[in-house]
Motif scaffolding. Sequence first.
Motif, PDB file in Angstrom:
ATOM      1  N   TYR A  42      -9.317  12.719 -10.038  1.00  0.00           N
ATOM      2  CA  TYR A  42      -8.666  12.797  -8.739  1.00  0.00           C
ATOM      3  C   TYR A  42      -7.482  11.599  -8.763  1.00  0.00           C
ATOM      4  O   TYR A  42      -6.859  11.933  -7.567  1.00  0.00           O
ATOM      5  CB  TYR A  42      -9.800  12.534  -7.652  1.00  0.00           C
TER       6      TYR A  42
ATOM      7  N   GLU B 226     -11.058   3.066  -8.282  1.00  0.00           N
ATOM      8  CA  GLU B 226     -12.236   2.972  -8.127  1.00  0.00           C
ATOM      9  C   GLU B 226     -12.648   2.183  -7.038  1.00  0.00           C
ATOM     10  O   GLU B 226     -13.570   2.537  -6.136  1.00  0.00           O
ATOM     11  CB  GLU B 226     -13.135   2.148  -9.395  1.00  0.00           C
TER      12      GLU B 226
ATOM     13  N   PHE C  49     -12.558   4.615  -4.119  1.00  0.00           N
ATOM     14  CA  PHE C  49     -13.921   5.410  -4.074  1.00  0.00           C
ATOM     15  C   PHE C  49     -14.869   4.925  -3.420  1.00  0.00           C
ATOM     16  O   PHE C  49     -15.654   5.387  -2.569  1.00  0.00           O
ATOM     17  CB  PHE C  49     -14.313   5.975  -5.439  1.00  0.00           C
TER      18      PHE C  49
ATOM     19  N   VAL D 257     -18.312   7.210 -12.089  1.00  0.00           N
ATOM     20  CA  VAL D 257     -17.386   7.058 -11.409  1.00  0.00           C
ATOM     21  C   VAL D 257     -16.056   6.883 -11.911  1.00  0.00           C
ATOM     22  O   VAL D 257     -15.011   7.372 -11.274  1.00  0.00           O
ATOM     23  CB  VAL D 257     -17.840   5.694 -10.396  1.00  0.00           C
ATOM     24  N   ARG D 258     -15.906   6.090 -12.933  1.00  0.00           N
ATOM     25  CA  ARG D 258     -14.508   6.089 -13.687  1.00  0.00           C
ATOM     26  C   ARG D 258     -14.006   7.367 -13.864  1.00  0.00           C
ATOM     27  O   ARG D 258     -12.819   7.397 -13.711  1.00  0.00           O
ATOM     28  CB  ARG D 258     -15.056   5.091 -14.865  1.00  0.00           C
TER      29      ARG D 258
ATOM     30  N   CYS E 179     -12.783   9.086 -10.807  1.00  0.00           N
ATOM     31  CA  CYS E 179     -11.580   8.632 -10.206  1.00  0.00           C
ATOM     32  C   CYS E 179     -10.443   8.915 -11.013  1.00  0.00           C
ATOM     33  O   CYS E 179      -9.361   9.349 -10.360  1.00  0.00           O
ATOM     34  CB  CYS E 179     -11.753   7.134 -10.209  1.00  0.00           C
ATOM     35  N   ARG E 180     -10.651   9.028 -12.247  1.00  0.00           N
ATOM     36  CA  ARG E 180      -9.620   9.492 -13.300  1.00  0.00           C
ATOM     37  C   ARG E 180      -9.177  10.965 -12.965  1.00  0.00           C
ATOM     38  O   ARG E 180      -8.189  11.320 -12.905  1.00  0.00           O
ATOM     39  CB  ARG E 180      -9.940   9.563 -14.696  1.00  0.00           C
TER      40      ARG E 180
ATOM     41  N   ILE F 134      -7.478   8.630  -8.189  1.00  0.00           N
ATOM     42  CA  ILE F 134      -7.760   7.503  -7.459  1.00  0.00           C
ATOM     43  C   ILE F 134      -8.128   6.108  -7.893  1.00  0.00           C
ATOM     44  O   ILE F 134      -8.909   6.190  -9.308  1.00  0.00           O
ATOM     45  CB  ILE F 134      -8.718   7.815  -6.437  1.00  0.00           C
TER      46      ILE F 134
ATOM     47  N   LYS G  50     -12.312  13.805   0.669  1.00  0.00           N
ATOM     48  CA  LYS G  50     -13.252  12.687   0.204  1.00  0.00           C
ATOM     49  C   LYS G  50     -14.794  12.990   0.036  1.00  0.00           C
ATOM     50  O   LYS G  50     -15.370  12.188  -0.481  1.00  0.00           O
ATOM     51  CB  LYS G  50     -12.710  11.715   1.621  1.00  0.00           C
TER      52      LYS G  50
END
Length: 119
Positions: free
Chosen positions: A52, A56, A59, A45-46, A49-50, A54, A31
Amino acid sequence: MESQKQVKQTPENYIKELRRKTRRVFSTEQKISIVVEGMRAETSVREICRKYGIAESLFYKWNKEFFEAGKQRLSGDEVRQATSDEVLELRKENARLKEALADLMLRTDILKKTMQYLG
């Protein structure tokens, strides 16, 4: 009983249960690594997240928790925790002060009664 539960189970509930059982669990180190990667701002960030897998929102939740924990840890410099020896000394002093207060209250009551008797 077990078969009754399976018969009544809807497809939506089955999918939810399957997702719950197969959900990835990230360690604390993972994390932190993901949040720090987001702070570097080398990728969006997008995209992180893609990468890993997860959401957004997850995150940003981790990001908030990361900063709150850091803020809490750094505020420890301002508000120092008392040691066990200090706590023990404070408790002893508190007991002595309570005894002194009780003694003074008793003397005050005696003086009041004496004044009433004489007065």
